[in-house]
Design a protein around this motif. Sequence first.
Motif, short mmCIF file in Angstrom:
data_model
loop_
_atom_site.label_atom_id
_atom_site.label_comp_id
_atom_site.label_asym_id
_atom_site.label_seq_id
_atom_site.Cartn_x
_atom_site.Cartn_y
_atom_site.Cartn_z
N THR A 1 0.74 -1.25 0.01
CA THR A 1 0.02 0.04 -0.15
C THR A 1 0.83 1.20 -0.10
O THR A 1 0.29 2.08 0.46
CB THR A 1 -1.20 0.06 1.26
N THR A 2 2.23 1.15 -0.38
CA THR A 2 3.05 2.50 -0.49
C THR A 2 3.42 2.38 -1.73
O THR A 2 3.84 1.43 -2.45
CB THR A 2 3.93 2.34 0.64
N SER A 3 4.02 3.71 -2.34
CA SER A 3 4.74 3.93 -3.30
C SER A 3 6.08 4.54 -3.01
O SER A 3 6.21 4.82 -1.71
CB SER A 3 3.84 4.91 -4.33
N ALA A 4 7.04 4.71 -4.16
CA ALA A 4 8.24 5.20 -3.79
C ALA A 4 8.30 6.73 -3.16
O ALA A 4 8.75 6.91 -2.43
CB ALA A 4 9.14 5.11 -4.85
N ARG A 5 7.21 7.10 -3.81
CA ARG A 5 7.21 8.74 -3.51
C ARG A 5 6.59 8.92 -1.97
O ARG A 5 7.08 9.56 -0.98
CB ARG A 5 6.27 9.45 -4.38
N THR A 6 5.52 7.94 -1.51
CA THR A 6 5.09 7.90 -0.31
C THR A 6 5.92 7.63 0.96
O THR A 6 6.32 8.48 1.90
CB THR A 6 3.72 7.12 -0.19
N VAL B 1 6.44 0.53 14.33
CA VAL B 1 6.10 0.15 12.98
C VAL B 1 4.96 0.95 12.06
O VAL B 1 4.52 1.61 12.72
CB VAL B 1 5.12 -1.19 13.22
N VAL B 2 5.49 1.04 10.79
CA VAL B 2 4.64 1.84 9.97
C VAL B 2 3.98 0.99 9.02
O VAL B 2 4.73 0.15 8.18
CB VAL B 2 5.45 3.08 9.14
N PRO B 3 2.69 0.60 9.02
CA PRO B 3 2.16 -0.30 8.48
C PRO B 3 1.95 -0.06 6.67
O PRO B 3 1.71 1.00 6.35
CB PRO B 3 0.72 -0.56 8.85
N GLY B 4 2.64 -0.99 6.02
CA GLY B 4 2.36 -0.83 4.59
C GLY B 4 1.95 -1.78 3.73
O GLY B 4 2.12 -1.92 2.61
N GLY B 5 1.54 -3.21 4.48
CA GLY B 5 1.10 -4.21 3.89
C GLY B 5 -0.69 -4.13 3.62
O GLY B 5 -1.13 -2.96 3.80
N SER B 6 -1.07 -5.25 3.18
CA SER B 6 -2.40 -5.31 2.65
C SER B 6 -3.48 -5.43 3.91
O SER B 6 -4.46 -5.15 4.01
CB SER B 6 -2.64 -6.48 1.77
N THR B 7 -2.79 -6.09 5.13
CA THR B 7 -3.68 -6.22 6.11
C THR B 7 -3.05 -5.92 7.61
O THR B 7 -3.77 -5.24 8.10
CB THR B 7 -3.65 -8.00 6.36
N ASN B 8 -1.93 -5.69 7.61
CA ASN B 8 -1.31 -5.12 8.85
C ASN B 8 -1.78 -5.40 10.44
O ASN B 8 -2.39 -4.44 10.93
CB ASN B 8 -1.22 -3.38 8.66
N LEU C 1 -2.00 -3.24 17.47
CA LEU C 1 -1.47 -2.39 18.82
C LEU C 1 -2.09 -0.94 18.84
O LEU C 1 -1.88 0.07 19.59
CB LEU C 1 0.07 -2.04 18.29
N GLY C 2 -3.24 -0.80 17.91
CA GLY C 2 -3.99 0.39 17.85
C GLY C 2 -3.66 1.54 16.88
O GLY C 2 -4.25 2.67 16.88
N LEU C 3 -2.51 1.06 16.05
CA LEU C 3 -2.06 2.06 14.99
C LEU C 3 -3.31 2.11 13.81
O LEU C 3 -3.70 1.26 13.43
CB LEU C 3 -0.79 1.59 14.39
N PRO C 4 -3.41 3.32 13.11
CA PRO C 4 -4.26 3.35 12.22
C PRO C 4 -3.75 2.49 10.84
O PRO C 4 -2.54 2.23 10.59
CB PRO C 4 -4.29 4.74 11.75
N ASN C 5 -4.62 2.15 10.11
CA ASN C 5 -4.27 1.30 9.14
C ASN C 5 -3.63 2.13 7.83
O ASN C 5 -2.82 1.59 6.98
CB ASN C 5 -5.38 0.29 8.47
N ASP C 6 -4.09 3.45 7.85
CA ASP C 6 -3.63 4.35 6.72
C ASP C 6 -2.07 4.74 7.17
O ASP C 6 -1.47 4.93 8.28
CB ASP C 6 -4.18 5.76 6.66
N VAL C 7 -1.25 4.26 6.18
CA VAL C 7 0.35 4.55 6.37
C VAL C 7 0.72 6.04 6.62
O VAL C 7 1.50 6.13 7.66
CB VAL C 7 1.07 4.21 5.32
N VAL C 8 -0.15 7.07 6.25
CA VAL C 8 0.28 8.35 6.61
C VAL C 8 -0.28 8.70 8.08
O VAL C 8 0.49 9.23 8.90
CB VAL C 8 -0.30 9.62 5.62
N GLU C 9 -1.50 8.40 8.34
CA GLU C 9 -1.92 8.26 9.63
C GLU C 9 -1.08 7.88 10.71
O GLU C 9 -0.86 8.39 11.97
CB GLU C 9 -3.51 8.16 9.78
N ALA C 10 -0.65 6.59 10.24
CA ALA C 10 0.08 5.67 11.27
C ALA C 10 1.35 6.46 11.47
O ALA C 10 1.79 6.43 12.59
CB ALA C 10 0.56 4.32 10.60
#
Length: 322
Positions: free
Chosen positions: A13-18, A90-97, A103-112
């Motif tokens: 769920t991440t790109s090189a730019r992200t 952890v910064v979640p970047g997978g499909s399920t995470n 741990l209570g982290l948002p599933n969106d990589v930017v919000e996390a």
Amino acid sequence: MRALIVVNPAATTTSARTRDVLIHALASDLKLDVATTEYRGHARDLARQAAEGGTHELVVALGGDGTVNEVVNGLLHHGPDPDGLPRLAVVPGGSTNVFARALGLPNDVVEATGALLDALRDGTERTVGLGLAGGTPGTPDESVPARWFTFCAGFGFDAGVIGRVEQQRERGKRSTHALYIRQVMRQFLGDPHRREGTITLKRPDEDPIEQLVLAIICNTVPWTFLGNRPIYATPRASFDTALDVLGLSKLSTSAATRYATQLLTSSPDRGPRGKHAASLHDLTDFTLQSQAPLPFQMDGDHLGLRTSVTFTGVRRALRVIV
């Protein structure tokens, strides 16, 4: 704080730019070194070098559950140090995470990433327990090295599903929830052991539980997610206790339909139940043995066929920034 960020460039769920933007944001609060994985097991090697070198106070995993698992196994290559547990973020970047969301982290990589920056500035962290699994002495699998898992392991049916999904991904299929559902159906139709289980669960000083078709071992909840829906196979599992187990001894069409419905409607207060379901809480040491080789998985990574696996629940293994 000096930190190493281990980046999986194939994170779903991440790109090189992200990833570049996120790394820049983290570098504003950390003395950050960046390492990009190049092969399977590379994240483990990088984390082990960081832990053994003593040059980094924190390792950040940017990727999915597989990347997190490798980083954890690198940090804990020599086991937990009671005088100074390794520190993970952890910064979640997978499909399920699953681990990050547990741990209570948002599933969106930017919000996390924003949540991680807040935790770093506030100095908040928690200690979590983990599971350790390996070959059983005296069995053909005794030479299989022990490996840590962060949220779940599976022996039998669910591991077979994971194996089928991995085969499809190697053929170029995207990892989607629809793909998992299709492989569940194919595993159900093709599993020769679903009517008569071959697994025995053995605990010290307890009667064995026999003829299980599958065993799901959880270190926390939820077991997994279906989209945004959390699935609770073992509702009492927690990072603060040892390991929980759900074992099913029958997967006929009617039984499978019943337990699938119970899983889909499960909650923190209610998991699968019935005469063919065994639910065990807070186990420190146990072994699963099968009369026939069965698929085995940890943290969503298919590890091939096993006839025996020994499990240990370690209540204080790792510090996590959260």
